[in-house]
Structure formats: structure tokens, C-alpha cells
Design a protein around this motif. Structure first.
Motif, short mmCIF file in Angstrom:
data_model
loop_
_atom_site.label_atom_id
_atom_site.label_comp_id
_atom_site.label_asym_id
_atom_site.label_seq_id
_atom_site.Cartn_x
_atom_site.Cartn_y
_atom_site.Cartn_z
N GLY A 9 73.67 -73.46 -64.36
CA GLY A 9 73.00 -73.34 -65.65
C GLY A 9 71.68 -72.61 -65.59
O GLY A 9 71.19 -72.12 -66.62
N ALA A 10 71.08 -72.53 -64.40
CA ALA A 10 69.79 -71.85 -64.27
C ALA A 10 69.90 -70.38 -64.65
O ALA A 10 68.94 -69.79 -65.15
CB ALA A 10 69.26 -71.99 -62.85
N GLU A 11 71.05 -69.79 -64.40
CA GLU A 11 71.24 -68.38 -64.74
C GLU A 11 71.02 -68.14 -66.24
O GLU A 11 70.48 -67.11 -66.65
CB GLU A 11 72.65 -67.93 -64.36
N ILE A 12 71.42 -69.12 -67.06
CA ILE A 12 71.26 -69.01 -68.51
C ILE A 12 69.86 -69.47 -68.93
O ILE A 12 69.19 -68.80 -69.72
CB ILE A 12 72.33 -69.84 -69.23
N GLU A 13 69.41 -70.58 -68.36
CA GLU A 13 68.13 -71.15 -68.76
C GLU A 13 66.95 -70.25 -68.41
O GLU A 13 65.91 -70.29 -69.07
CB GLU A 13 67.94 -72.51 -68.09
N MET A 14 67.10 -69.41 -67.38
CA MET A 14 65.98 -68.58 -66.94
C MET A 14 65.96 -67.20 -67.60
O MET A 14 65.04 -66.41 -67.34
CB MET A 14 66.03 -68.42 -65.41
N VAL A 15 66.92 -66.91 -68.43
CA VAL A 15 67.04 -65.57 -69.03
C VAL A 15 65.77 -65.16 -69.76
O VAL A 15 65.32 -64.01 -69.66
CB VAL A 15 68.26 -65.50 -69.97
N ASN A 16 65.18 -66.08 -70.49
CA ASN A 16 64.01 -65.74 -71.30
C ASN A 16 62.68 -66.05 -70.61
O ASN A 16 61.62 -65.93 -71.23
CB ASN A 16 64.08 -66.46 -72.65
N PHE A 17 62.73 -66.44 -69.32
CA PHE A 17 61.50 -66.71 -68.60
C PHE A 17 60.73 -65.41 -68.36
O PHE A 17 61.33 -64.37 -68.08
CB PHE A 17 61.79 -67.35 -67.24
N ILE A 18 59.43 -65.46 -68.45
CA ILE A 18 58.60 -64.31 -68.09
C ILE A 18 58.61 -64.17 -66.56
O ILE A 18 58.47 -65.15 -65.83
CB ILE A 18 57.16 -64.50 -68.60
N ASP A 19 58.80 -62.93 -66.08
CA ASP A 19 58.88 -62.67 -64.63
C ASP A 19 59.91 -63.58 -63.96
O ASP A 19 59.66 -64.15 -62.90
CB ASP A 19 57.51 -62.86 -63.97
N ARG A 20 61.07 -63.72 -64.58
CA ARG A 20 62.07 -64.66 -64.11
C ARG A 20 62.54 -64.38 -62.68
O ARG A 20 62.93 -65.29 -61.96
CB ARG A 20 63.27 -64.69 -65.04
N LEU A 70 75.57 -62.09 -57.30
CA LEU A 70 74.32 -61.45 -57.66
C LEU A 70 73.97 -61.82 -59.09
O LEU A 70 74.71 -61.54 -60.02
CB LEU A 70 74.44 -59.92 -57.52
N GLY A 71 72.85 -62.49 -59.24
CA GLY A 71 72.38 -62.93 -60.55
C GLY A 71 70.90 -63.26 -60.43
O GLY A 71 70.24 -62.89 -59.47
N ILE A 72 70.39 -63.99 -61.39
CA ILE A 72 68.96 -64.30 -61.40
C ILE A 72 68.57 -65.14 -60.19
O ILE A 72 67.55 -64.89 -59.54
CB ILE A 72 68.59 -65.03 -62.70
N VAL A 73 69.37 -66.16 -59.85
CA VAL A 73 69.02 -67.02 -58.72
C VAL A 73 69.08 -66.28 -57.39
O VAL A 73 68.13 -66.34 -56.60
CB VAL A 73 69.91 -68.28 -58.71
N PRO A 74 70.16 -65.54 -57.07
CA PRO A 74 70.17 -64.78 -55.82
C PRO A 74 69.05 -63.75 -55.73
O PRO A 74 68.46 -63.56 -54.66
CB PRO A 74 71.55 -64.11 -55.83
#
Length: 273
Positions: free
Chosen positions: A105-116, A142-146
Motif C-alpha cells: 500500500g505504500a506505493e499508493i500512499e506515497m504518491v502525493n508525498f513531497i520528495d517521495r 521497480l516502484g516508489i519503495v525500491p
């Protein structure tokens, strides 16, 4: 290809190393667990971070995947301070930040984070002085977490199985690394390519080993990891093979890998605190 990054011959501790390959089944988690455990057994303070939602590193130490509020997921999305997410493994000098299936779920929750892309880098700052090495086990994707994991690292170890399909995975991770170096973190470099699942009785396996050394030179670790049933046994008893009391080819190989790594930086064995 062999000159696109350089292996450095100096180190400043603490050092953050990502274990990554976008292909699964190459020995990433096995390497992360045994590399971390081997360094800690030599007196270095080590933190292992499990950033794969399958939580294989977490399970490898006999910990349940139930740390929703004490996990890398909780730290990344701001549910808990990262200091509260550190779990003792039961082995001296070795701590773990576990994973949980909720990390998906972090991949979705972090989408709008600044400097994610830099959240893990930011979160590690207050705890880095507590450790000599921080090892990050990355997921085969490969995504936001990796990307967070790679940007938080100083260098990357790339496990590569001695099979022809392994070369495809290597091309993917090297391509990703080039993009990250160019656009986000020029200082990130390859610590080494680690050949895994080598079968001395298989001609193709030996050919891949020779091909990699011919094309990538000293970017490839001298040490390679053999196929060994001891890895399966270690998973079943939830003890890193390098810390097992039973001798094995796999344990010996990871021990040589750690010695090779430490010798490159002129690091020796440390006294236990």
C-alpha cells in the motif's frame, strides 16, 4: 558496459548497501541475511532493512509479519518514527526493521508525498550513527519503495544467478542504475556483481560465470555462491546459514564474500561491544 561505474576502494562508516535485482529468485534475501549476519559476527553493528512486502528477511529470523506499526511500512508512511521500528534479531550487533504485506500500500500512499523518492534517505539520518552498516533487501520490482531503497544506499550489490535468464535481470538493474545515477544520485555505485546458484557440474552455469568475469572484470566478486541444500535447511530453522553450527559450502562462500568485501576497504574484525 564494464566502465559505467567504478568500485570504490575507500569507505566511510556508516555505509548503506542495497541488495537489488529486478529479477526474482536470484538469492537477494539469502545474500542480505547472510551478509548482514556475517558482518555482525565480526563485531560490526548492522541494521538489516526488509523492503520487500513478502517479508522474507523478516521470516528468516523467525519474526512474524505482524509489525504493522513497527515496520518499514510504518516508517515510510509516517505511522511511527523509524527508531521505534527497529527490532532485535536475537543475534549480537544485528537489528532488523521488518516488513509487512501492508508495504504494498505504500506505493499508493506515497504518491502525493513531497520528495517521495527520498523518504527512506530522510528517515535513516537519525539512526545511521548507531550502525556501521545498513543493508537493504530490495524487492524484485521497480516502484516508489525500491527507488527509495536505491537512493538511500551508497552502493549496490547485484546478485546474479548463473543461468542465461540471469543476464536479462542484470541488464534491467544496470539500466535502472544508469537512470538513477544520471537523474537522481550520481554517487551511487555498484559494490559488486555476486554470482549465485552456481552448479559446478553444470556446463552452462560455469560458462555464465566465465562470461561475467570476462565482460565485467573486477566488478564481479571473486567469490561466488554455490547451490547448497543448506540454504533450504536454514530457511526451515530460521537461522542464517553463516551462523549455523553445521558446516556447509554456502556458509563458507558467504564467509569468503565478507572477507573479500572487508579486505577491499582494509577493514578487519572488530571487537564486540
Amino acid at each position: 558496459m564494464r566502465n559505467f561505474v567504478l568500485r570504490k576502494t575507500f569507505v566511510m562508516l556508516p555505509k548503506v548497501i542495497a541488495i537489488s535485482n529486478q529479477k526474482g529468485g536470484v538469492g537477494k534475501t539469502t545474500t542480505a541475511v547472510n551478509f548482514s549476519a556475517g558482518l555482525s559476527a565480526r563485531g560490526y553493528k548492522v541494521l538489516l532493512i526488509d523492503t520487500d512486502h513478502q517479508a522474507s528477511c523478516t521470516v528468516a529470523f523467525g519474526l512474524k509479519r505482524e509489525f504493522d506499526n513497527r515496520s518499514i511500512y510504518a516508517a515510510l508512511v509516517g505511522l511511527s518514527p523509524i527508531q521505534d521500528c527497529i527490532i532485535p534479531t536475537g543475534y549480537r550487533n544485528l537489528d532488523l526493521i521488518p516488513s509487512t504485506p501492508h508495504l504494498v500500500g505504500a506505493e499508493i500512499e506515497m504518491v502525493n508525498f513531497i520528495d517521495r523518492e527520498y523518504k527512506l534517505t530522510e528517515k535513516l539520518e537519525p539512526i545511521k550513527p548507531l550502525y556501521d552498516f545498513i543493508i537493504i533487501d530490495c524487492p524484485p520490482s521497480l516502484g516508489i519503495v525500491p527507488v527509495n531503497s536505491l537512493l538511500a544506499a551508497d552502493s549496490i550489490i547485484i546478485p546474479l544467478q548463473c543461468e542465461f535468464f540471469g543476464i536479462e535481470g542484470l541488464e534491467l538493474i544496470l539500466g535502472t542504475l544508469k537512470i538513477i545515477q544520471k537523474r537522481l544520485k550520481p554517487s551511487l555505485y555498484v559494490e559488486g556483481i555476486l554470482l549465485t546458484l552456481h552448479d559446478a557440474y553444470n556446463r552452462v552455469s560455469t560458462q555464465i560465470l566465465e562470461l561475467m568475469r570476462e565482460n565485467f572484470g573486477d566488478l564481479v566478486f571473486d567469490t561466488y555462491i554455490p547451490r547448497d541444500p543448506a540454504f533450504i535447511d536454514a530457511t526451515a530453522v530460521q537461522v542464517p546459514v553463516i551462523l549455523s553450527k553445521s558446516p556447509s559450502k554456502g556458509a563458507d562462500a558467504y564467509d569468503r564474500l565478507i572477507l573479500e568485501f572487508l579486505e577491499k576497504y582494509n577493514l578487519g574484525k572488530r571487537k564486540f561491544n
